[in-house]
Motif scaffolding. Structure first.
Motif, PDB file in Angstrom:
ATOM      1  N   ALA A 198       0.838  -1.195   0.000  1.00 37.73           N
ATOM      2  CA  ALA A 198       0.000   0.000   0.000  1.00 37.73           C
ATOM      3  C   ALA A 198       0.878   1.251   0.000  1.00 37.73           C
ATOM      4  O   ALA A 198       2.004   1.223   0.504  1.00 37.73           O
ATOM      5  CB  ALA A 198      -0.906  -0.001   1.234  1.00 37.73           C
ATOM      6  N   PRO A 199       0.395   2.358  -0.569  1.00 34.88           N
ATOM      7  CA  PRO A 199       1.198   3.585  -0.602  1.00 34.88           C
ATOM      8  C   PRO A 199       1.480   4.107   0.808  1.00 34.88           C
ATOM      9  O   PRO A 199       0.736   3.838   1.749  1.00 34.88           O
ATOM     10  CB  PRO A 199       0.293   4.572  -1.364  1.00 34.88           C
ATOM     11  N   PHE A 200       2.563   4.850   0.952  1.00 35.58           N
ATOM     12  CA  PHE A 200       2.809   5.596   2.179  1.00 35.58           C
ATOM     13  C   PHE A 200       3.573   6.858   1.825  1.00 35.58           C
ATOM     14  O   PHE A 200       4.073   7.013   0.709  1.00 35.58           O
ATOM     15  CB  PHE A 200       3.542   4.764   3.240  1.00 35.58           C
ATOM     16  N   GLY A 201       3.629   7.779   2.777  1.00 34.74           N
ATOM     17  CA  GLY A 201       4.192   9.099   2.527  1.00 34.74           C
ATOM     18  C   GLY A 201       5.694   9.178   2.692  1.00 34.74           C
ATOM     19  O   GLY A 201       6.412   8.210   2.421  1.00 34.74           O
ATOM     20  N   PRO A 202       6.188  10.330   3.136  1.00 37.16           N
ATOM     21  CA  PRO A 202       7.635  10.554   3.218  1.00 37.16           C
ATOM     22  C   PRO A 202       8.328   9.587   4.170  1.00 37.16           C
ATOM     23  O   PRO A 202       7.722   9.070   5.103  1.00 37.16           O
ATOM     24  CB  PRO A 202       7.734  12.001   3.715  1.00 37.16           C
ATOM     25  N   SER A 203       9.617   9.345   3.923  1.00 38.05           N
ATOM     26  CA  SER A 203      10.379   8.430   4.771  1.00 38.05           C
ATOM     27  C   SER A 203      11.757   8.998   5.057  1.00 38.05           C
ATOM     28  O   SER A 203      12.267   9.847   4.321  1.00 38.05           O
ATOM     29  CB  SER A 203      10.512   7.058   4.102  1.00 38.05           C
ATOM     30  N   ALA A 204      12.351   8.513   6.145  1.00 41.41           N
ATOM     31  CA  ALA A 204      13.699   8.928   6.536  1.00 41.41           C
ATOM     32  C   ALA A 204      14.242   7.941   7.551  1.00 41.41           C
ATOM     33  O   ALA A 204      13.486   7.214   8.210  1.00 41.41           O
ATOM     34  CB  ALA A 204      13.686  10.340   7.124  1.00 41.41           C
ATOM     35  N   SER A 205      15.556   7.911   7.681  1.00 39.50           N
ATOM     36  CA  SER A 205      16.187   7.057   8.688  1.00 39.50           C
ATOM     37  C   SER A 205      15.801   7.546  10.077  1.00 39.50           C
ATOM     38  O   SER A 205      15.851   8.750  10.357  1.00 39.50           O
ATOM     39  CB  SER A 205      17.708   7.087   8.531  1.00 39.50           C
ATOM     40  N   ILE A 206      15.412   6.621  10.930  1.00 42.51           N
ATOM     41  CA  ILE A 206      14.936   6.992  12.261  1.00 42.51           C
ATOM     42  C   ILE A 206      16.075   6.906  13.275  1.00 42.51           C
ATOM     43  O   ILE A 206      16.884   5.977  13.245  1.00 42.51           O
ATOM     44  CB  ILE A 206      13.751   6.096  12.675  1.00 42.51           C
ATOM     45  N   ASP A 207      16.136   7.900  14.139  1.00 46.74           N
ATOM     46  CA  ASP A 207      17.156   7.940  15.181  1.00 46.74           C
ATOM     47  C   ASP A 207      16.608   7.343  16.470  1.00 46.74           C
ATOM     48  O   ASP A 207      17.156   6.379  17.006  1.00 46.74           O
ATOM     49  CB  ASP A 207      17.615   9.383  15.402  1.00 46.74           C
ATOM     50  N   THR A 208      15.502   7.903  16.960  1.00 43.47           N
ATOM     51  CA  THR A 208      14.893   7.393  18.187  1.00 43.47           C
ATOM     52  C   THR A 208      13.385   7.254  18.006  1.00 43.47           C
ATOM     53  O   THR A 208      12.767   7.976  17.223  1.00 43.47           O
ATOM     54  CB  THR A 208      15.162   8.330  19.382  1.00 43.47           C
ATOM     55  N   LEU A 209      12.807   6.323  18.750  1.00 41.54           N
ATOM     56  CA  LEU A 209      11.368   6.075  18.715  1.00 41.54           C
ATOM     57  C   LEU A 209      10.870   5.900  20.137  1.00 41.54           C
ATOM     58  O   LEU A 209      11.458   5.157  20.921  1.00 41.54           O
ATOM     59  CB  LEU A 209      11.060   4.820  17.900  1.00 41.54           C
ATOM     60  N   SER A 210       9.789   6.593  20.456  1.00 38.27           N
ATOM     61  CA  SER A 210       9.183   6.482  21.776  1.00 38.27           C
ATOM     62  C   SER A 210       7.680   6.295  21.607  1.00 38.27           C
ATOM     63  O   SER A 210       7.043   7.048  20.862  1.00 38.27           O
ATOM     64  CB  SER A 210       9.469   7.739  22.607  1.00 38.27           C
ATOM     65  N   CYS A 211       7.134   5.293  22.280  1.00 36.07           N
ATOM     66  CA  CYS A 211       5.701   5.000  22.172  1.00 36.07           C
ATOM     67  C   CYS A 211       5.075   4.917  23.560  1.00 36.07           C
ATOM     68  O   CYS A 211       5.682   4.374  24.486  1.00 36.07           O
ATOM     69  CB  CYS A 211       5.471   3.680  21.445  1.00 36.07           C
ATOM     70  N   GLU A 212       3.865   5.440  23.690  1.00 37.03           N
ATOM     71  CA  GLU A 212       3.162   5.338  24.959  1.00 37.03           C
ATOM     72  C   GLU A 212       2.718   3.890  25.186  1.00 37.03           C
ATOM     73  O   GLU A 212       2.426   3.167  24.229  1.00 37.03           O
ATOM     74  CB  GLU A 212       1.944   6.261  24.972  1.00 37.03           C
ATOM     75  N   PRO A 213       2.673   3.457  26.445  1.00 39.35           N
ATOM     76  CA  PRO A 213       2.197   2.095  26.742  1.00 39.35           C
ATOM     77  C   PRO A 213       0.776   1.900  26.220  1.00 39.35           C
ATOM     78  O   PRO A 213      -0.048   2.814  26.269  1.00 39.35           O
ATOM     79  CB  PRO A 213       2.237   2.040  28.272  1.00 39.35           C
ATOM     80  N   VAL A 214       0.503   0.716  25.700  1.00 41.21           N
ATOM     81  CA  VAL A 214      -0.807   0.444  25.116  1.00 41.21           C
ATOM     82  C   VAL A 214      -1.343  -0.905  25.594  1.00 41.21           C
ATOM     83  O   VAL A 214      -0.607  -1.732  26.127  1.00 41.21           O
ATOM     84  CB  VAL A 214      -0.729   0.426  23.570  1.00 41.21           C
ATOM     85  N   ARG A 215      -2.640  -1.102  25.378  1.00 38.68           N
ATOM     86  CA  ARG A 215      -3.260  -2.394  25.657  1.00 38.68           C
ATOM     87  C   ARG A 215      -3.170  -3.247  24.405  1.00 38.68           C
ATOM     88  O   ARG A 215      -3.537  -2.821  23.311  1.00 38.68           O
ATOM     89  CB  ARG A 215      -4.733  -2.194  26.039  1.00 38.68           C
ATOM     90  N   TRP A 216      -2.669  -4.469  24.540  1.00 36.31           N
ATOM     91  CA  TRP A 216      -2.543  -5.352  23.388  1.00 36.31           C
ATOM     92  C   TRP A 216      -3.878  -6.008  23.053  1.00 36.31           C
ATOM     93  O   TRP A 216      -4.719  -6.238  23.930  1.00 36.31           O
ATOM     94  CB  TRP A 216      -1.519  -6.450  23.672  1.00 36.31           C
ATOM     95  N   ASN A 217      -4.056  -6.322  21.781  1.00 39.32           N
ATOM     96  CA  ASN A 217      -5.190  -7.133  21.358  1.00 39.32           C
ATOM     97  C   ASN A 217      -5.029  -8.511  21.996  1.00 39.32           C
ATOM     98  O   ASN A 217      -3.984  -9.154  21.836  1.00 39.32           O
ATOM     99  CB  ASN A 217      -5.194  -7.246  19.830  1.00 39.32           C
ATOM    100  N   HIS A 218      -6.022  -8.979  22.724  1.00 37.91           N
ATOM    101  CA  HIS A 218      -5.825 -10.200  23.512  1.00 37.91           C
ATOM    102  C   HIS A 218      -5.636 -11.437  22.641  1.00 37.91           C
ATOM    103  O   HIS A 218      -4.963 -12.387  23.046  1.00 37.91           O
ATOM    104  CB  HIS A 218      -6.966 -10.396  24.511  1.00 37.91           C
ATOM    105  N   HIS A 219      -6.195 -11.445  21.426  1.00 40.79           N
ATOM    106  CA  HIS A 219      -5.983 -12.580  20.527  1.00 40.79           C
ATOM    107  C   HIS A 219      -4.528 -12.609  20.045  1.00 40.79           C
ATOM    108  O   HIS A 219      -3.878 -13.663  20.040  1.00 40.79           O
ATOM    109  CB  HIS A 219      -6.915 -12.484  19.321  1.00 40.79           C
ATOM    110  N   LEU A 220      -4.023 -11.446  19.647  1.00 45.07           N
ATOM    111  CA  LEU A 220      -2.638 -11.361  19.184  1.00 45.07           C
ATOM    112  C   LEU A 220      -1.660 -11.609  20.333  1.00 45.07           C
ATOM    113  O   LEU A 220      -0.601 -12.217  20.138  1.00 45.07           O
ATOM    114  CB  LEU A 220      -2.375  -9.986  18.565  1.00 45.07           C
TER     115      LEU A 220
END
Length: 204
Positions: free
Chosen positions: A135-157
């Motif tokens: 599928a198409p996606f927009g602009p891209s670049a090399s990532i330096d750091t990534l931070s994500c907030e805690p989330v609830r997982w799908n219980h099946h997955l």
């Protein structure tokens, strides 16, 4: 005269790009639908990373194809969603699924909701991708750091993730029978979250 899917997307995207501008700098504070992208070039050493939109909140519609037709989304709206997804990328080994970065990608795809995310890039993301393979996606670049907030997982997955004796093909069948959206199964499979624990790897 018929045209290929990639050429059709390029033609459709020209008008979309003329009316849409998503400002992106070297830092991005937004939301992942949740979504990631695992490249195939150079396999088994590939580019992997999150797809993040500058929008906050529920951005699931950006990467849930199953919902586009029921929601009566137009082609222009769908292309607009896809081009708003900024791709962060980092070169990783497909077998290195226990690294911190790949673990973050797994946490994203296992999420039951959109994931509030912050990313810092080594350069300003540019361009966009149109392909018959993904599928198409927009602009891209090399990532330096990534931070994500805690989330609830799908219980099946989540159940499949922790069952390291369950074969990947059986996991896919079980998840389908449990009515987990195909796009969610596909992303979780690609991130190496299912199958025999010793054989798990990223799948382009």
């Amino acid at each position: 005269m018929s045209i290929g899917k990639a050429e059709y997307l390029r033609t459709l995207t020209v008008s979309t790009l003329q009316n849409r501008s998503v400002p992106v700098g070297t830092e991005l504070d937004g939301s992942s639908p949740p979504s990631i992208f695992i490249g195939s070039a150079g396999y088994p050493r590939v580019y992997a990373g999150p797809l993040i939109t500058p929008e906050h909140g529920d951005t699931g519609i950006y990467d849930t194809p199953e919902s586009w037709i029921p929601a009566q989304k137009s082609q222009e709206e769908i292309i607009g969603y896809r081009l708003s997804l900024v791709r962060g990328k980092r070169l990783v080994e497909t077998t290195d699924i226990h690294s911190r970065f790949v673990s973050q990608l797994q946490e994203i795809v296992l999420s039951d909701t959109s994931v509030e995310s912050e990313a810092a890039f080594l350069e300003v993301p540019t361009g966009f991708s149109l392909s018959e393979e993904h599928a198409p996606f927009g602009p891209s670049a090399s990532i330096d750091t990534l931070s994500c907030e805690p989330v609830r997982w799908n219980h099946h997955l989540e159940r499949v993730f922790y069952d390291t004796d369950l074969l990947a093909r059986d996991a896919v069948i079980n998840l389908h029978q449990e009515k987990v959206p195909f796009s969610a199964i596909q992303k979780a499979f690609s991130a190496g979250t299912m199958g025999n624990g010793k054989k798990r790897h990223l799948v382009p």
